[in-house]
Design a protein around this motif. Structure first.
Motif, PDB file in Angstrom:
ATOM      1  N   LEU A   1      44.549  26.122  38.494  1.00  0.00           N
ATOM      2  CA  LEU A   1      44.596  25.839  37.029  1.00  0.00           C
ATOM      3  C   LEU A   1      45.008  27.201  36.084  1.00  0.00           C
ATOM      4  O   LEU A   1      45.480  27.284  35.154  1.00  0.00           O
ATOM      5  N   PHE A   2      44.578  28.212  36.802  1.00  0.00           N
ATOM      6  CA  PHE A   2      44.720  29.489  36.039  1.00  0.00           C
ATOM      7  C   PHE A   2      45.687  30.250  36.771  1.00  0.00           C
ATOM      8  O   PHE A   2      45.904  30.514  37.907  1.00  0.00           O
ATOM      9  N   ASP A   3      46.619  30.931  35.760  1.00  0.00           N
ATOM     10  CA  ASP A   3      47.379  31.930  36.306  1.00  0.00           C
ATOM     11  C   ASP A   3      46.606  33.254  36.264  1.00  0.00           C
ATOM     12  O   ASP A   3      46.606  33.837  35.086  1.00  0.00           O
ATOM     13  N   SER A   4      45.999  33.783  37.116  1.00  0.00           N
ATOM     14  CA  SER A   4      44.910  34.963  37.206  1.00  0.00           C
ATOM     15  C   SER A   4      45.206  35.787  37.779  1.00  0.00           C
ATOM     16  O   SER A   4      44.316  36.839  38.065  1.00  0.00           O
ATOM     17  N   TYR A   5      46.038  35.841  38.564  1.00  0.00           N
ATOM     18  CA  TYR A   5      46.249  36.932  39.781  1.00  0.00           C
ATOM     19  C   TYR A   5      46.256  38.277  39.240  1.00  0.00           C
ATOM     20  O   TYR A   5      46.011  39.206  40.004  1.00  0.00           O
ATOM     21  N   ASP A   6      47.146  38.397  37.946  1.00  0.00           N
ATOM     22  CA  ASP A   6      47.117  39.864  37.508  1.00  0.00           C
ATOM     23  C   ASP A   6      45.868  40.189  37.031  1.00  0.00           C
ATOM     24  O   ASP A   6      45.479  41.503  37.156  1.00  0.00           O
ATOM     25  N   ALA A   7      44.826  39.507  36.435  1.00  0.00           N
ATOM     26  CA  ALA A   7      43.376  39.823  36.371  1.00  0.00           C
ATOM     27  C   ALA A   7      42.908  40.141  37.216  1.00  0.00           C
ATOM     28  O   ALA A   7      42.191  41.242  37.636  1.00  0.00           O
ATOM     29  N   ILE A   8      43.024  39.215  38.672  1.00  0.00           N
ATOM     30  CA  ILE A   8      42.163  39.588  39.676  1.00  0.00           C
ATOM     31  C   ILE A   8      42.669  40.886  40.215  1.00  0.00           C
ATOM     32  O   ILE A   8      41.733  41.846  40.633  1.00  0.00           O
ATOM     33  N   LEU A   9      43.909  41.126  40.417  1.00  0.00           N
ATOM     34  CA  LEU A   9      44.352  42.474  40.993  1.00  0.00           C
ATOM     35  C   LEU A   9      43.968  43.621  40.062  1.00  0.00           C
ATOM     36  O   LEU A   9      43.688  44.796  40.604  1.00  0.00           O
ATOM     37  N   SER A  10      44.006  43.527  38.916  1.00  0.00           N
ATOM     38  CA  SER A  10      43.637  44.585  37.979  1.00  0.00           C
ATOM     39  C   SER A  10      42.028  44.846  38.303  1.00  0.00           C
ATOM     40  O   SER A  10      41.637  46.077  38.338  1.00  0.00           O
ATOM     41  N   GLY A  11      41.287  43.988  38.558  1.00  0.00           N
ATOM     42  CA  GLY A  11      40.003  44.018  38.798  1.00  0.00           C
ATOM     43  C   GLY A  11      39.648  44.877  40.329  1.00  0.00           C
ATOM     44  O   GLY A  11      38.943  45.546  40.542  1.00  0.00           O
ATOM     45  N   ILE A  12      40.529  44.227  41.302  1.00  0.00           N
ATOM     46  CA  ILE A  12      40.394  44.999  42.536  1.00  0.00           C
ATOM     47  C   ILE A  12      41.025  46.312  42.617  1.00  0.00           C
ATOM     48  O   ILE A  12      40.306  47.228  43.000  1.00  0.00           O
ATOM     49  N   GLU A  13      41.821  46.707  41.723  1.00  0.00           N
ATOM     50  CA  GLU A  13      42.395  47.993  41.615  1.00  0.00           C
ATOM     51  C   GLU A  13      41.589  48.944  41.104  1.00  0.00           C
ATOM     52  O   GLU A  13      41.315  50.047  41.286  1.00  0.00           O
ATOM     53  N   ALA A  14      40.656  48.294  40.030  1.00  0.00           N
ATOM     54  CA  ALA A  14      39.737  49.316  39.383  1.00  0.00           C
ATOM     55  C   ALA A  14      38.731  49.515  40.224  1.00  0.00           C
ATOM     56  O   ALA A  14      37.877  50.651  40.435  1.00  0.00           O
ATOM     57  N   ALA A  15      38.208  48.634  41.225  1.00  0.00           N
ATOM     58  CA  ALA A  15      37.227  48.864  42.248  1.00  0.00           C
ATOM     59  C   ALA A  15      37.676  49.941  43.342  1.00  0.00           C
ATOM     60  O   ALA A  15      36.984  50.976  43.280  1.00  0.00           O
ATOM     61  N   TYR A  16      38.887  49.803  43.766  1.00  0.00           N
ATOM     62  CA  TYR A  16      39.634  50.776  44.481  1.00  0.00           C
ATOM     63  C   TYR A  16      39.416  52.333  43.935  1.00  0.00           C
ATOM     64  O   TYR A  16      39.128  53.018  44.606  1.00  0.00           O
ATOM     65  N   ALA A  17      39.651  52.250  42.561  1.00  0.00           N
ATOM     66  CA  ALA A  17      39.993  53.678  41.941  1.00  0.00           C
ATOM     67  C   ALA A  17      38.584  54.138  41.871  1.00  0.00           C
ATOM     68  O   ALA A  17      38.307  55.474  42.136  1.00  0.00           O
ATOM     69  N   HIS A  18      37.223  53.233  41.725  1.00  0.00           N
ATOM     70  CA  HIS A  18      36.147  53.852  41.556  1.00  0.00           C
ATOM     71  C   HIS A  18      35.653  54.483  42.820  1.00  0.00           C
ATOM     72  O   HIS A  18      35.059  55.272  42.838  1.00  0.00           O
ATOM     73  N   TYR A  19      36.317  54.141  43.918  1.00  0.00           N
ATOM     74  CA  TYR A  19      35.916  54.879  45.460  1.00  0.00           C
ATOM     75  C   TYR A  19      37.043  55.492  46.020  1.00  0.00           C
ATOM     76  O   TYR A  19      37.013  55.920  46.976  1.00  0.00           O
ATOM     77  N   ASP A  20      38.044  55.852  45.042  1.00  0.00           N
ATOM     78  CA  ASP A  20      39.022  56.612  45.439  1.00  0.00           C
ATOM     79  C   ASP A  20      40.064  56.019  46.443  1.00  0.00           C
ATOM     80  O   ASP A  20      40.549  56.803  47.420  1.00  0.00           O
ATOM     81  N   LEU A  21      40.076  54.722  46.503  1.00  0.00           N
ATOM     82  CA  LEU A  21      40.625  54.206  47.918  1.00  0.00           C
ATOM     83  C   LEU A  21      42.114  54.082  47.531  1.00  0.00           C
ATOM     84  O   LEU A  21      42.527  53.826  46.360  1.00  0.00           O
ATOM     85  N   ALA A  22      43.281  54.165  48.461  1.00  0.00           N
ATOM     86  CA  ALA A  22      44.562  53.889  48.285  1.00  0.00           C
ATOM     87  C   ALA A  22      44.622  52.570  48.190  1.00  0.00           C
ATOM     88  O   ALA A  22      44.100  51.501  48.716  1.00  0.00           O
ATOM     89  N   TYR A  23      45.657  52.014  46.975  1.00  0.00           N
ATOM     90  CA  TYR A  23      45.763  50.758  46.531  1.00  0.00           C
ATOM     91  C   TYR A  23      47.188  50.391  46.546  1.00  0.00           C
ATOM     92  O   TYR A  23      48.147  51.148  45.858  1.00  0.00           O
ATOM     93  N   ASP A  24      47.503  49.415  47.492  1.00  0.00           N
ATOM     94  CA  ASP A  24      48.940  48.588  47.353  1.00  0.00           C
ATOM     95  C   ASP A  24      48.809  47.307  46.968  1.00  0.00           C
ATOM     96  O   ASP A  24      48.336  46.383  47.595  1.00  0.00           O
ATOM     97  N   GLN A  25      49.439  47.103  45.818  1.00  0.00           N
ATOM     98  CA  GLN A  25      49.283  45.880  45.258  1.00  0.00           C
ATOM     99  C   GLN A  25      49.710  44.594  45.988  1.00  0.00           C
ATOM    100  O   GLN A  25      49.238  43.503  46.259  1.00  0.00           O
ATOM    101  N   GLU A  26      51.013  44.817  46.605  1.00  0.00           N
ATOM    102  CA  GLU A  26      51.480  43.695  47.349  1.00  0.00           C
ATOM    103  C   GLU A  26      50.616  43.470  48.528  1.00  0.00           C
ATOM    104  O   GLU A  26      50.719  42.248  49.016  1.00  0.00           O
TER     105      GLU A  26
END
Length: 204
Positions: free
Chosen positions: A12-37
């Motif tokens: 029902l939701f087109d929400s993957y941009d929001a989900i990925l943004s949240g994951i990216e923020a968590a990765y950044a918090h721990y200085d983890l390498a983030y590859d979106q695809e």
């Protein structure tokens, strides 16, 4: 009584941009390498829960702390969440037909706010989220709970989702599966879009 039980993200939701943004923020918090695809491919096949379990184990991070870093940013990305094409139309149609409608999602309590913000919360009798303490998909616990609580027959119920995990949940509970990505098989009917739900639901 016919019951439609909906997944949220990707259904029902087109929400993957929001989900990925949240994951990216968590990765950044721990200085983890983030590859979106890579991340997107993983969560579509598995889940955010499975991703964070793996990342936490591989990097010696506490899973709950990693997930908390994501949760802190969830509502700040709510503006990125939209209804998928046909979502409001099919929910309104089901309401007019007199079907009982529910949500079963791994998304947390933020789901309630999003449903209200997007103007569709009133269509659902109950919303079960990942924060409600039930076993996770593909365990049938939530679908069994809804059937028992509201008294509908499982053969008159449909779980509508977008991942293999959703189709397996339906199979394990003995309800019908309609799925946007899983091909038609012995326990699932593939649908090309949400409008197609109306073609496969049988009124009881």
């Amino acid at each position: 009584m016919t019951a439609l039980i909906w997944d949220l993200d990707g259904t029902l939701f087109d929400s993957y941009d929001a989900i990925l943004s949240g994951i990216e923020a968590a990765y950044a918090h721990y200085d983890l390498a983030y590859d979106q695809e890579t991340v997107k491919s993983f969560i579509l096949k598995e889940s955010v829960h499975a991703l964070f379990q793996q990342v936490a184990e591989e990097n010696g991070i506490d899973y709950h702390a990693l997930n908390a870093a994501r949760a802190e940013n969830l509502t700040t990305h709510n503006h990125l969440v939209k209804l998928l094409p046909g979502a409001k139309d099919i929910l309104k149609w089901a309401h007019q037909e007199g079907y009982a409608q529910f949500i079963y999602t791994h998304k947390g309590h933020n789901a309630h706010r999003l449903l209200a913000d997007l103007g569709v919360a009133h269509y659902f009798t109950e919303v079960v989220t990942g924060d409600d303490g039930f076993k996770r998909k593909p365990d049938p616990e939530v679908l069994n709970y809804l059937a028992d609580k509201y008294g509908f027959e499982k053969e008159d119920a449909y779980y509508i989702g977008d991942r293999q995990l959703d189709a397996e949940s339906a199979r394990n509970a003995g309800v019908k599966s309609l799925n946007l990505t899983v091909e038609t098989n012995s326990y699932n009917q593939h649908i090309p879009d949400l409008h197609a739900v109306a073609q496969h639901v049988q009124k009881k």
